[in-house]
Write an enzyme that holds these catalytic residues in place. Structure first.
Site, mmCIF file in Angstrom:
data_model
loop_
_atom_site.group_PDB
_atom_site.id
_atom_site.type_symbol
_atom_site.label_atom_id
_atom_site.label_comp_id
_atom_site.label_asym_id
_atom_site.label_seq_id
_atom_site.Cartn_x
_atom_site.Cartn_y
_atom_site.Cartn_z
ATOM 1 N N ALA A 220 0.808 -1.222 0.000
ATOM 2 C CA ALA A 220 0.000 0.000 0.000
ATOM 3 C C ALA A 220 0.845 1.276 0.000
ATOM 4 C CB ALA A 220 -0.928 -0.007 1.212
ATOM 5 N N ASN B 66 2.399 -2.964 7.839
ATOM 6 C CA ASN B 66 3.315 -3.642 6.914
ATOM 7 C C ASN B 66 4.015 -2.624 6.024
ATOM 8 O OD1 ASN B 66 2.871 -6.699 7.288
ATOM 9 N ND2 ASN B 66 0.828 -5.800 7.357
ATOM 10 N N HIS C 174 -1.329 7.179 3.816
ATOM 11 C CA HIS C 174 0.063 6.905 4.185
ATOM 12 C C HIS C 174 0.885 8.089 3.713
ATOM 13 C CE1 HIS C 174 -1.108 2.781 4.960
ATOM 14 N NE2 HIS C 174 -1.688 2.763 3.779
HETATM 15 N N1 LIG Z 1 2.165 -4.938 2.497
HETATM 16 C C1 LIG Z 1 1.042 -4.236 2.677
HETATM 17 O O1 LIG Z 1 0.955 -3.056 2.299
HETATM 18 C C2 LIG Z 1 -0.128 -4.893 3.328
HETATM 19 C C3 LIG Z 1 -0.022 -6.164 3.853
HETATM 20 N N2 LIG Z 1 -1.101 -6.772 4.423
HETATM 21 C C4 LIG Z 1 -0.905 -8.111 4.997
HETATM 22 O O2 LIG Z 1 -1.759 -9.020 4.331
HETATM 23 C C5 LIG Z 1 -2.449 -9.806 5.303
HETATM 24 C C6 LIG Z 1 -3.788 -10.245 4.757
HETATM 25 O O3 LIG Z 1 -4.599 -9.114 4.518
HETATM 26 P P1 LIG Z 1 -6.165 -9.285 4.240
HETATM 27 O O4 LIG Z 1 -6.393 -10.228 3.132
HETATM 28 O O5 LIG Z 1 -6.700 -7.912 4.128
HETATM 29 O O6 LIG Z 1 -6.646 -9.926 5.612
HETATM 30 P P2 LIG Z 1 -7.959 -10.791 5.874
HETATM 31 O O7 LIG Z 1 -8.086 -10.865 7.344
HETATM 32 O O8 LIG Z 1 -9.087 -10.270 5.075
HETATM 33 O O9 LIG Z 1 -7.582 -12.222 5.296
HETATM 34 C C7 LIG Z 1 -6.574 -13.033 5.824
HETATM 35 C C8 LIG Z 1 -7.006 -14.471 5.600
HETATM 36 O O10 LIG Z 1 -5.914 -15.319 5.889
HETATM 37 C C9 LIG Z 1 -6.429 -16.441 6.590
HETATM 38 N N3 LIG Z 1 -5.355 -17.055 7.345
HETATM 39 C C10 LIG Z 1 -4.760 -16.601 8.464
HETATM 40 N N4 LIG Z 1 -3.798 -17.449 8.859
HETATM 41 C C11 LIG Z 1 -3.784 -18.464 7.975
HETATM 42 C C12 LIG Z 1 -3.021 -19.631 7.846
HETATM 43 N N5 LIG Z 1 -2.080 -19.949 8.735
HETATM 44 N N6 LIG Z 1 -3.252 -20.465 6.801
HETATM 45 C C13 LIG Z 1 -4.214 -20.156 5.901
HETATM 46 N N7 LIG Z 1 -4.986 -19.054 5.964
HETATM 47 C C14 LIG Z 1 -4.778 -18.207 6.994
HETATM 48 C C15 LIG Z 1 -7.568 -15.898 7.443
HETATM 49 O O11 LIG Z 1 -8.451 -16.920 7.814
HETATM 50 C C16 LIG Z 1 -8.188 -14.904 6.494
HETATM 51 O O12 LIG Z 1 -9.177 -15.490 5.677
HETATM 52 C C17 LIG Z 1 -2.545 -8.889 6.539
HETATM 53 O O13 LIG Z 1 -2.694 -9.641 7.736
HETATM 54 C C18 LIG Z 1 -1.238 -8.151 6.485
HETATM 55 O O14 LIG Z 1 -0.242 -8.899 7.174
HETATM 56 C C19 LIG Z 1 -2.318 -6.160 4.468
HETATM 57 C C20 LIG Z 1 -2.468 -4.896 3.969
HETATM 58 C C21 LIG Z 1 -1.373 -4.136 3.385
HETATM 59 O O1 LIG Z 2 -3.399 -1.504 3.363
HETATM 60 C C1 LIG Z 2 -2.907 -0.545 3.967
HETATM 61 O O2 LIG Z 2 -3.332 0.611 3.866
HETATM 62 C C2 LIG Z 2 -1.703 -0.734 4.825
HETATM 63 C C3 LIG Z 2 -1.771 -1.829 5.766
HETATM 64 O O3 LIG Z 2 -2.815 -2.290 6.168
HETATM 65 C C4 LIG Z 2 -0.498 -2.377 6.239
HETATM 66 O O4 LIG Z 2 0.546 -1.811 5.927
HETATM 67 O O5 LIG Z 2 -0.531 -3.397 6.947
#
Ligand SMILES: NC(=O)C1=CN([C@@H]2O[C@H](COP(=O)(O)OP(=O)(O)OC[C@H]3O[C@@H](n4cnc5c(N)ncnc54)[C@H](O)[C@@H]3O)[C@@H](O)[C@H]2O)C=CC1
Ligand SMILES: O=C([O-])CC(=O)C(=O)O
Length: 266
Positions: free
Chosen positions: A122, A188, A218
């Site tokens: 993001a 993240n 951000h």
């Molecule tokens: N780099 C970036 O800018 C960003 C990174 N993220 C990361 O991405 C991750 C996922 O984001 P979303 O999809 O929005 O979250 P979400 O909560 O909508 O989906 C995460 C899914 O992963 C599943 N899950 C959790 N642990 C698991 C495992 N061990 N094995 C299989 N499935 C598992 C959950 O049940 C859930 O369905 C966040 O937790 C965060 O760490 C999120 C937003 C921005």
């Molecule tokens: O998606 C975003 O805006 C950022 C976020 O959640 C993250 O960095 O974990």
């Protein structure tokens, strides 16, 4: 291309819906056994098979794996996947704020002759950050502003009453490592900046809950001996998960679309 997915929440399901723009023809998604992911999946451009163990995911022989499940999933799955030669796109970049896990992931990639790819997610502007950091010291101050519901379930709840905010409140001020570890679903981007050269300990971070925020903002300021710049990103939250910006999905999609496997020299 056969894509492995770990996690089928807001990022995983949105990603699958957009794969028609890429060379991916098949997806195997590792979901928790109790997950309702298969029921939530509406027919997308490519077929998705759901599995519930790492062994099954590896047996499906994906060409590349995308982790989008959270920090614990990085710790559980990235090292064995990398060690067994799979390239992995790690969305949960903040997991690498755990220095021991960062080393473990690096060693596994070395042993498996594989790559872990950190998407910008993001945030943006990491190319310039890398160049400046390689050339000298950079001083980076980041501020993340999200609506109160995006901070629900985080330590922010111990500092402010998220349901009763009438003005923006800065509930966290600290360094990048503390932010990334304490806010694994929101910071993240902080880790992405830190690893691009801002440095976990060196960067200053503020996290803000703003009842008037329409999406996720951000912004960061960089000072180096050669250049200073300010970047502000105002992004739309994902449907069903306000804390994850849609830009994260688009960033991972780009990594998939431009992915090139390493050519074996033998
Ligand atoms: N780099 C970036 O800018 C960003 C990174 N993220 C990361 O991405 C991750 C996922 O984001 P979303 O999809 O929005 O979250 P979400 O909560 O909508 O989906 C995460 C899914 O992963 C599943 N899950 C959790 N642990 C698991 C495992 N061990 N094995 C299989 N499935 C598992 C959950 O049940 C859930 O369905 C966040 O937790 C965060 O760490 C999120 C937003 C921005
Ligand atoms: O998606 C975003 O805006 C950022 C976020 O959640 C993250 O960095 O974990």
């Amino acid at each position: 291309m056969h894509l492995g997915l770990i996690g089928f929440g807001s990022i995983g399901s949105a990603l699958v819906g957009m794969l028609g723009q890429t060379q991916v023809t098949q997806v195997t998604a590792l979901v928790r056994p109790a997950s309702d992911a298969p029921q939530r999946h509406s027919a997308g451009p490519v077929p998705v098979a759901f599995v519930s163990s790492l062994d099954e995911l590896i047996a499906a022989r994906p060409d590349i794996v995308v982790e989008c499940a959270g920090h614990a999933a990085v710790a559980a799955y990235a090292p064995p996947l990398l060690q067994s030669g799979h390239d992995v796109i790690i969305a949960s970049v903040g997991a690498l704020a755990d220095a021991a896990l960062q080393k473990q992931v690096e060693r596994a990639a070395g042993a498996g002759k594989s790559r872990f790819i950190l998407p910008s997610g993001a945030i943006g502007g990491l190319d310039l950050m890398r160049a400046l950091a390689a050339a000298g010291d950079v001083d980076v101050a980041y501020r993340g502003i999200k609506p109160p519901k995006a901070w629900q379930g985080s330590p922010a709840e111990q500092v402010v009453d998220l349901n009763a905010l009438s003005r923006p409140v800065t509930f966290f001020s600290g360094n990048g490592r503390d932010a990334a570890l304490a806010y694994p679903k929101n910071a993240n981007v902080v880790a992405a900046l830190a690893l691009a050269g801002a440095g976990f300990e060196q960067m200053r971070v503020e996290l803000v809950a703003d009842p008037a925020a329409q999406g996720n903002q951000h912004s960061y300021q960089v000072h180096s001996p050669f250049c200073k710049y300010t970047m502000t990103i105002e992004a739309t939250g994902s449907p069903g998960n306000a804390r994850t910006s849609v830009t994260t999905v688009l960033s991972i999609l780009q990594e998939i679309a431009t992915y090139q496997p390493i050519q074996s020299s033998t």
